[in-house]
Design an enzyme around this catalytic site. Structure first.
Site: not given
Length: 194
Positions: A82-83
């Site tokens: 996600c990052t």
């Protein structure tokens, strides 16, 4: 398991998500009239935005040095990344805008408070929307995963033109390539009302 580095990931060791058909119905759908809280301290109604909108959704971002949601998070297909996905959209933000994106948003079911901290930490030039109440998830029947008693959105990206979904990227893997794939699509498919 501690998440020491959220950006450096060997994708060959992470299971890729398969296309389970859970997003097949989205192309052509109208965006519902509902308000989502954004990290820039506004409420966003996607259906009221004019022009081309890019929304990339993800399960949940982590915090460096913090414990993962579950020990086997990295082994859940589509969970990890996600990052890196968010940072890729950050890094290509100007190019996405130049290619016709009037708006770019991140989206997850995490709280607005959590996402506001993350947006500041990652220096995001775009707001991240919180669907903590699962309003958009339910209205669009977005693909989800249930992990640790939480409902999380499976990673995808939507191209929305004047409140209608034009294109869907799903499944997304590797996550850090999603922004460049969206950029390539925008360049190949210019918005009609640009």
């Amino acid at each position: 398991m501690a998440q020491l580095n959220l950006l450096e990931v060997d994708w060959s060791k992470i299971p890729a998500p398969e296309d389970d058909g859970a997003a097949a119905h989205l192309a052509g759908m109208a965006i519902p009239q509902l308000s989502l809280r954004a990290t820039n301290d506004t409420s966003v109604v996607l259906s009221e935005l004019k022009g081309r909108v890019v929304v990339f959704a993800y399960p949940r971002t982590g915090e460096p040095g913090k414990i993962s949601l579950v020990d086997d998070w990295d082994m859940i297909p589509g969970a990890r990344g996600c990052t890196p996905q968010t940072c890729a959209f950050r890094d290509l933000f100007a190019e996405l805008k130049a290619a016709g994106a009037a708006h770019v948003f991140g989206l997850s079911t995490q709280s607005n408070d959590y996402q506001t901290e993350m947006a500041a930490r990652l220096h995001l030039p775009f707001p991240v929307l919180s669907d903590e109440a699962l309003d958009l998830v339910h209205a669009l029947d977005l693909p989800i995963m249930e992990v640790a008693d939480l409902t999380l959105i499976k990673r995808l990206a939507l191209i929305i033109d004047d409140a209608k979904i034009t294109h869907v990227f799903y499944p997304v893997f590797p996550p850090d390539r999603n922004a460049s794939d969206v950029l390539a699509w925008l360049k190949a498919n210019p918005a009609l009302n640009r």
